[in-house]
Design an enzyme around this catalytic site. Structure first.
Site, PDB file in Angstrom:
ATOM      1  N   GLU A  39       0.854  -1.191   0.000  1.00  0.00           N
ATOM      2  CA  GLU A  39       0.000   0.000   0.000  1.00  0.00           C
ATOM      3  C   GLU A  39       0.902   1.258   0.000  1.00  0.00           C
ATOM      4  O   GLU A  39       1.966   1.264   0.643  1.00  0.00           O
ATOM      5  CB  GLU A  39      -0.845  -0.051   1.286  1.00  0.00           C
ATOM      6  CG  GLU A  39      -1.770   1.113   1.516  1.00  0.00           C
ATOM      7  CD  GLU A  39      -2.538   0.965   2.850  1.00  0.00           C
ATOM      8  OE1 GLU A  39      -2.162   0.104   3.682  1.00  0.00           O
ATOM      9  OE2 GLU A  39      -3.516   1.712   3.031  1.00  0.00           O
ATOM     10  N   LYS A 109      -9.329   2.309  -2.078  1.00  0.00           N
ATOM     11  CA  LYS A 109      -9.564   1.620  -0.795  1.00  0.00           C
ATOM     12  C   LYS A 109     -10.948   1.941  -0.225  1.00  0.00           C
ATOM     13  O   LYS A 109     -11.304   3.112  -0.027  1.00  0.00           O
ATOM     14  CB  LYS A 109      -8.465   2.033   0.185  1.00  0.00           C
ATOM     15  CG  LYS A 109      -8.462   1.270   1.504  1.00  0.00           C
ATOM     16  CD  LYS A 109      -7.235   1.674   2.331  1.00  0.00           C
ATOM     17  CE  LYS A 109      -7.107   0.907   3.621  1.00  0.00           C
ATOM     18  NZ  LYS A 109      -5.898   1.293   4.382  1.00  0.00           N
ATOM     19  N   CYS A 144      -5.238  -3.573   2.465  1.00  0.00           N
ATOM     20  CA  CYS A 144      -4.979  -3.567   3.900  1.00  0.00           C
ATOM     21  C   CYS A 144      -6.233  -3.700   4.755  1.00  0.00           C
ATOM     22  O   CYS A 144      -6.835  -4.765   4.786  1.00  0.00           O
ATOM     23  CB  CYS A 144      -4.167  -2.314   4.252  1.00  0.00           C
ATOM     24  SG  CYS A 144      -3.229  -2.510   5.775  1.00  0.00           S
TER      25      CYS A 144
HETATM   26  C1  ACM Z   1      -4.084  -0.073   7.080  1.00  0.00           C
HETATM   27  O1  ACM Z   1      -5.161  -0.132   6.523  1.00  0.00           O
HETATM   28  N1  ACM Z   1      -3.048   0.535   6.522  1.00  0.00           N
HETATM   29  C2  ACM Z   1      -3.894  -0.688   8.398  1.00  0.00           C
END
Ligand code: ACM
Length: 269
Positions: A39, A109, A144
């Site tokens: 990420e 995301k 993530c």
């Molecule tokens: C995250 O979503 N970077 C923990």
């Protein structure tokens, strides 16, 4: 058969050219079909303000995107890499998907974590699956913290993913319980590429924020078992050969099929 590579490294905060160089040098000599990077791997993670995120944001024609497009072409691989995406007046924590034929897509995301909520817009791409143009393999993407929402991985499995790629900047270890479950309950491979290192940033009130990323990038088999795992701190590429077609028969007894046995009429949305 498909080779998949997980690139664990320590991005340096706000050093895009240096980070791209690190990625290029780690990948030298690797033969692979899918490359999964962490990420926000171009910039580092610890954005404190929206203004910082705006300043770091790139649209799909900018420097990092050109780099990943070139990487995809050179390796004839699907490249999945976290970056800060700008689109009109919106800023996303996104994953670029660059294909060897020059196509690019962006997953934004869905479930923002911690201070990301102050810096980024909530993702609006939804979940989708990308077919590898050169291999019989469908890859679904999440980022993530999306792992905490089983609906994310389940949506990708329902869309036909053989592999879930999960670029990550994980700061806890609880994911080591949750992510293998996502593999098992959906019968998919799950590639978690985490970063390592520590970022220390000064907050606007003068205090400091220290985040240490927990490494341990891992490819989970569709049984939930780790096939190979990096340690917490090493900069390393894990390359493994998998057969994505093994995920497609979802029976786990002659009577039971993981996806067909679902009873959505009893589930809450
Ligand atoms: C995250 O979503 N970077 C923990």
């Amino acid at each position: 058969m498909v080779n998949i590579s997980l690139v664990q490294f320590t991005p340096v905060w706000n050093d895009v050219p240096g980070n791209l160089q690190q990625i290029a040098s780690l990948l030298k000599g690797v033969q692979t079909d899918i490359i999964v990077l962490p990420e926000l791997c171009t910039t580092g993670y610890s954005f404190i303000t929206r203004e910082e995120a705006i300043n770091a944001a790139e649209d799909l024609s900018d420097e990092s995107i050109a780099f990943f497009k070139q990487l995809a072409k050179e390796y004839q691989a699907m490249v999945i890499a976290g970056f800060v995406e700008k689109s009109a007046d919106k800023i996303y924590n996104a994953a670029l998907i660059a294909l060897p034929n020059g196509e690019v897509k962006s997953y934004r995301k869905t479930h923002l974590f911690f201070r990301e909520k102050e810096c980024f817009n909530e993702g609006d791409s939804g979940f989708f699956v990308v077919e590898h143009p050169l291999k019989d393999c469908k890859v679904g993407i999440m980022i993530c913290n999306d792992w905490r929402y089983p609906e994310a991985a389940r949506s990708l499995a329902l869309l036909g993913a053989d592999v879930i790629a999960c670029p990550s900047n994980l700061v806890t270890d609880v994911w080591r319980i949750g992510l293998p479950a996502r593999a098992l309950e959906n019968k998919v491979f799950v590639a978690v590429t985490n970063r390592c290192g520590t970022e220390i940033r000064q907050l606007e009130d003068g205090s400091t924020q220290t985040l240490t990323f927990t490494g341990g990038s891992v490819l989970y088999n569709f049984t939930g078992e780790p096939i190979e795992q990096a340690d917490k701190t090493e900069e390393r590429v894990i390359t493994l050969q998998i057969d994505p077609t093994l995920t497609r028969d979802k029976h786990f007894t002659v009577f039971n099929d993981l996806l067909n046995d679902r009873r959505p009429e009893y589930y809450l949305s």
